[in-house]
Motif scaffolding. Structure first.
Motif, PDB file in Angstrom:
ATOM      1  N   ILE A  99      31.636 -15.930  13.486  1.00 50.27           N
ATOM      2  CA  ILE A  99      32.588 -14.818  13.362  1.00 50.27           C
ATOM      3  C   ILE A  99      31.934 -13.479  13.682  1.00 50.27           C
ATOM      4  O   ILE A  99      32.507 -12.664  14.434  1.00 50.27           O
ATOM      5  N   GLU A 103      33.257 -11.287  16.747  1.00 47.20           N
ATOM      6  CA  GLU A 103      33.818  -9.956  16.490  1.00 47.20           C
ATOM      7  C   GLU A 103      33.026  -8.879  17.226  1.00 47.20           C
ATOM      8  O   GLU A 103      33.590  -7.858  17.619  1.00 47.20           O
ATOM      9  N   ARG A 374      37.755  -4.635   8.758  1.00 48.79           N
ATOM     10  CA  ARG A 374      38.678  -5.681   9.213  1.00 48.79           C
ATOM     11  C   ARG A 374      39.425  -6.257   8.005  1.00 48.79           C
ATOM     12  O   ARG A 374      38.841  -6.488   6.935  1.00 48.79           O
ATOM     13  N   ASN A 379      43.590  -7.425  11.809  1.00 50.42           N
ATOM     14  CA  ASN A 379      42.752  -8.278  12.656  1.00 50.42           C
ATOM     15  C   ASN A 379      43.458  -9.588  12.988  1.00 50.42           C
ATOM     16  O   ASN A 379      42.859 -10.650  12.965  1.00 50.42           O
ATOM     17  N   ASN A 382      42.203 -12.143  15.785  1.00 51.73           N
ATOM     18  CA  ASN A 382      41.182 -13.164  15.499  1.00 51.73           C
ATOM     19  C   ASN A 382      41.856 -14.308  14.740  1.00 51.73           C
ATOM     20  O   ASN A 382      42.111 -14.222  13.543  1.00 51.73           O
ATOM     21  N   PHE A 385      40.244 -15.604  11.574  1.00 49.96           N
ATOM     22  CA  PHE A 385      39.885 -14.631  10.544  1.00 49.96           C
ATOM     23  C   PHE A 385      40.377 -15.052   9.160  1.00 49.96           C
ATOM     24  O   PHE A 385      39.712 -14.801   8.159  1.00 49.96           O
ATOM     25  N   TRP A 389      38.216 -15.347   5.938  1.00 56.52           N
ATOM     26  CA  TRP A 389      38.581 -14.608   4.723  1.00 56.52           C
ATOM     27  C   TRP A 389      38.465 -15.528   3.494  1.00 56.52           C
ATOM     28  O   TRP A 389      37.883 -15.164   2.488  1.00 56.52           O
TER      29      TRP A 389
END
Length: 855
Positions: A99, A103, A374, A379, A382, A385, A389
């Motif tokens: 990630i 990113e 982010r 975001n 992505n 993501f 998270w």
């Protein structure tokens, strides 16, 4: 911009679509590619079919990619997920390597698109794929990048209503950023080069990727491991090590790194590899204990060069701790170890002193500000993501139809990175940004050359020609995100710039990595800042054989130039060089440490020696006695008894006896030309005079009595004058022989080093002597022996003389004893080779050293 979900052209298809897709592949014709031979086309068709077959076997996959449209599209390959367990292509999410790096590409894209100076009026788009840390899976995914180069034949395809199909043309990818692992980059590079798509990697460091013939469209903003291997070799040499082992994880990274290290060490010389151990891809139970035991077979090789992944590093350290070898191994780790805390967690005591290397990097503050802001709302582009998270905050997002796991808390969406979770920028973020910028600068320069004055992409850049773009990429030179220059050499490699770390424990509560040096084509290492196990400042040894002591030569071990046995140069040998012992010259002996030769002390017989005092005292008594007899004879010269004894021959006899006693002092005296000359002359002369007088006397007696038996007439030559004449004639033969000897070999001194050359060279001495061999001494005395034997014969013949003639029998007795003494002397003299000079020398401090003059 939002991302699309799955891409029909990209993802594995359901099984019933396979044959249809294969038929499309078989019907492909290459789009305006004059470089393509038929063989490459056949290869591509075959690969496509194989990939699809593999795809069909994957029941579980991640049907996602990030697609952001733009005027020019870049591809991206990132290990978003780890390698999956057996049977699955993908496993758990990789937060940092996946990630963070991905990113970083999106961040760089935003920066470039908002930069009015770089690619103005041109928007860069992106297509990002997940490699799942697996080369075969990455190859599958990367087919997406080449689809636009394939013109499909759709003439035999019709919709159900009879209309031709509407097939969306995939976006054309002009360049690919990635991949991460070298094995993935190699696999992908083999495909991308066929379609002339330049590739710029941000993390692949395998040396084989430097081969510009096989991977001509591959470039990288990180230096290859061959530079790293050179830096590690320089570190090993700076530490004074010459005997190390290597440890590599099976796979492209580990094996290539170790191979590079071994090749460079062979070429440079001075460092030997004790053994090269490989860690299997799927190590069995006890494998790491076995590796440690194997490394201990060459326990002198404490230095271990390790090219391994984090898990393998950790398990090696654990095995070393289990076998109670904490502090024994001195690890030199590659950039896979770097300054990471995960491989050494709870193993700090084993890792203490480990020297690691990492490409010089900087933390990009702009990316930190970007990433920590982010959120799930801002975001959405992505697609991974949400998964990040959940992993980062250890919570669960609610989804329709999915029951919330009671063991995990529910995500609120208000969590913030760096506040509610730990955040540290991943080490390769800088290089991802630099890789994107390298392609952007190349496109910018290309646009300026091909589209001067144009505000957007002109026809000359539609499409972007791959080989031309490659040349522009290789030509870039700009300041990267960390302020250092980004450029490529002819093989597409970035320059080698490394920081060198050492894991130090000032105390057990504050361990950490300390920067102890840098490497930029040459090494700068602060040895005084290094510390080892227990805080020790002295550099530990990792050498096969310790240096030999002075006076010892190296006997090399065959095939291992760093290993040897030390052999003492014994006897009269000294150490010529580190591999050779040489015998000292005859007149020299080795020094106590045997590193060179020193002159052998020269000795002679000293007057105060017992060996000189005793003979000299006896000689003095003899001289006094002889002198007393001479004086008595002179005093009573005219008395009847003196005249009856034969005065003339008696004086000659006494002279010979006097000279025999006198030669003793010449034998003790320091040898010189004059002394040697007199030794030669008097050695045989005294005896010759004595025996000549005795022979003349016995001969006279014999002739008188033999003549008396036959007649009353006296024999001839019996008068005193005749006797003296005969005696002097006999003596002159000896004198003539000595003078001939003088003419042939003039008298001179020599130093005899062979007589006193015992096994212990400290006792060796050179003897200063006259040049008179044992044989020459016997030759000198041989005439006297002839006279003596002849005299004895006459003494035997004269034994029957009347009692009144009392002189004959004492002479006979004397000659008998003399013969016995001489018969014993000759074999003893030759058997023992003893002479007055050949005596055991006294200790060196009391020696008199004489420097002879050789004539």
């Amino acid at each position: 911009m939002t991302s699309s979900g799955s891409a029909p052209s990209l993802l594995p298809l359901p099984h019933h679509h396979h044959h249809h897709y294969v038929s499309l592949l078989i019907g492909q014709t290459l789009h305006q590619s004059p470089l393509w031979p038929r063989l490459a086309l056949s290869l591509w068709i075959w690969i496509g079919g194989q990939v699809i077959q593999v795809s069909g076997s994957h029941q579980h996959f991640h049907p996602h990619s990030i697609k952001i449209p733009g005027d020019i599209t870049l591809g991206g390959l990132f290990p978003i997920h780890a390698r999956g367990p057996h049977g699955l292509p993908c496993g758990e999410l990789k937060k940092e390597k996946g990630i963070h790096r991905m990113e970083a590409m999106l961040y760089a894209l935003d920066q470039i698109n908002s930069d009015p100076e770089l690619l103005p009026n041109i928007t860069l788009g992106v297509r990002i794929l997940d490699t799942c840390s697996r080369d075969t899976y990455a190859l599958e995914q990367s087919l997406t990048f080449v689809q636009a180069l394939i013109q499909k034949d759709t003439s035999d395809i019709r919709c159900s209503n009879g209309e031709p199909p509407l097939i969306r043309k995939p976006e054309r990818v002009v360049g690919v950023i990635g991949a991460s692992a070298s094995s993935v980059s190699i696999m992908v590079a083999n495909i991308l080069r066929l379609f002339e798509i330049p590739q710029v990697s941000y993390a692949s460091t395998a040396p084989e990727l430097s081969d510009n013939n096989r991977y001509d469209f591959f470039s990288r903003v990180v230096p290859p491991d061959s530079y790293q291997a050179q830096a590690m070799l320089d570190i090993v040499k700076a530490l004074g090590w010459n005997y190390v082992s290597t440890l590599a994880s099976e796979g492209n990274y580990g094996e290539s790194g170790v191979d590079a290290f071994m090749q460079i060490s062979r070429e440079a010389g001075g460092v030997c590899i004790a053994q090269s151990v490989k860690i299997p891809r799927e190590p069995t139970a006890g494998e790491f204990d076995k590796i440690i035991r194997r490394l201990m077979e060459t326990s002198n090789a404490r230095g271990v060069i390790i090219f391994a992944n984090e898990d393998d590093i950790k398990r090696v350290l654990e095995a070393a701790k289990r076998t109670n070898l904490t502090g024994h191994f001195l690890f030199v780790g590659s950039d896979s170890w770097g300054a990471k805390s995960s491989p050494i967690a709870e193993l700090e005591d084993v890792a203490e002193g480990a020297v690691t290397i990492l490409p010089k990097r900087a933390s990009i503050d702009g990316f930190d500000q970007y990433f920590v802001t982010r959120s799930l709302e801002n975001n959405r582009r992505n697609i991974w993501f949400a998964e990040f998270w959940e992993d980062d905050f250890r919570c669960k997002l609610t989804r329709p139809g999915i029951k919330l796991d009671p063991d995990k808390k529910k995500c609120t969406g208000e969590e913030r990175i760096g506040r509610d979770s730990s955040y540290e920028q991943e080490g390769k973020v800088q290089f991802v940004i630099d890789a994107v910028y390298a392609v952007a600068h190349a496109l910018h320069n290309m646009h300026q050359d091909l589209c001067p004055g144009s505000t957007g992409v002109c026809s000359n850049m539609d499409p972007v020609e791959g080989r031309s773009l490659l040349n522009y990429i290789r030509a870039v030179n700009f300041n990267g995100s960390a302020g250092t220059s980004v450029l490529f050499n002819e093989n597409g490699d970035a320059p080698g710039r490394y920081d060198i770390f050492q894991f130090q424990m000032t105390n057990h509560s504050h361990p950490g990595y300390r920067v102890i040096g840098q490497w930029t084509n040459n090494l700068r290492l602060n040895l005084e800042e290094m510390q080892w196990s227990g805080g020790d400042k002295s550099i530990p040894d990792s050498i096969c054989s310790f240096p030999c002591n002075p006076g010892e030569r190296k006997k090399m071990v065959k095939g291992v130039p760093c290993c040897w046995h030390c052999e003492l140069c014994d006897g009269y040998q000294y150490q010529l060089d580190e591999f050779t012992c040489e015998t000292c010259p005859t007149d020299m002996r080795p020094t106590p440490n045997r590193t060179t030769c020193r002159p052998t002390p020269i000795i002679k017989l000293e007057w105060n020696s017992p060996w000189a005092l005793v003979p000299a005292s006896l000689a003095m008594l003899g001289i006094l006695a002889t002198s007393a007899v001479v004086i008595t004879f002179i005093r009573f010269n005219d008395t009847p008894i003196v005249r009856a004894s034969g005065r003339e021959l008696s004086y000659v006899l006494l002279t010979g006896i006097f000279l025999i006693y006198l030669i003793t002092f010449l034998m003790i005296a320091e040898p010189g030309v004059v002394v040697c000359a007199f030794r030669r002359l008097l050695l045989g002369l005294g005896m010759a005079i004595t025996y000549s007088a005795m022979l003349t006397k016995t001969n006279r007696i014999y002739r008188i009595f033999e003549q008396g038996k036959r007649s009353v007439t006296p024999p001839k030559f019996i008068s005193p004058t005749s006797q003296l004449l005969i005696t002097f004639i006999l003596i002159s033969v000896q004198v003539l022989g000595v003078f001939v000897w003088f003419g042939v070999v003039p008298p001179h001194t020599i130093i005899d080093y062979e007589e006193l050359r015992p096994p212990n060279p400290d006792l060796a001495r050179g003897i200063l002597k006259c040049d008179m061999s044992d044989l020459s001494i016997i030759c000198c005395l041989s005439y006297s022996i002839v006279l003596m034997v002849t005299c004895t014969v006459y003494a035997v013949k004269s034994r029957g003389v009347p009692e009144t003639f009392n002189e004959a029998k004492p002479i006979g007795f004397t000659m008998y004893t003399t013969c016995i003494v001489w018969l014993a002397f000759v074999p003893i003299f030759f058997g023992t080779a003893q002479s007055t000079e050949k005596v055991r020398p006294r200790p060196e401090p009391g020696e008199t050293r004489v420097t002879p003059v050789l004539l």
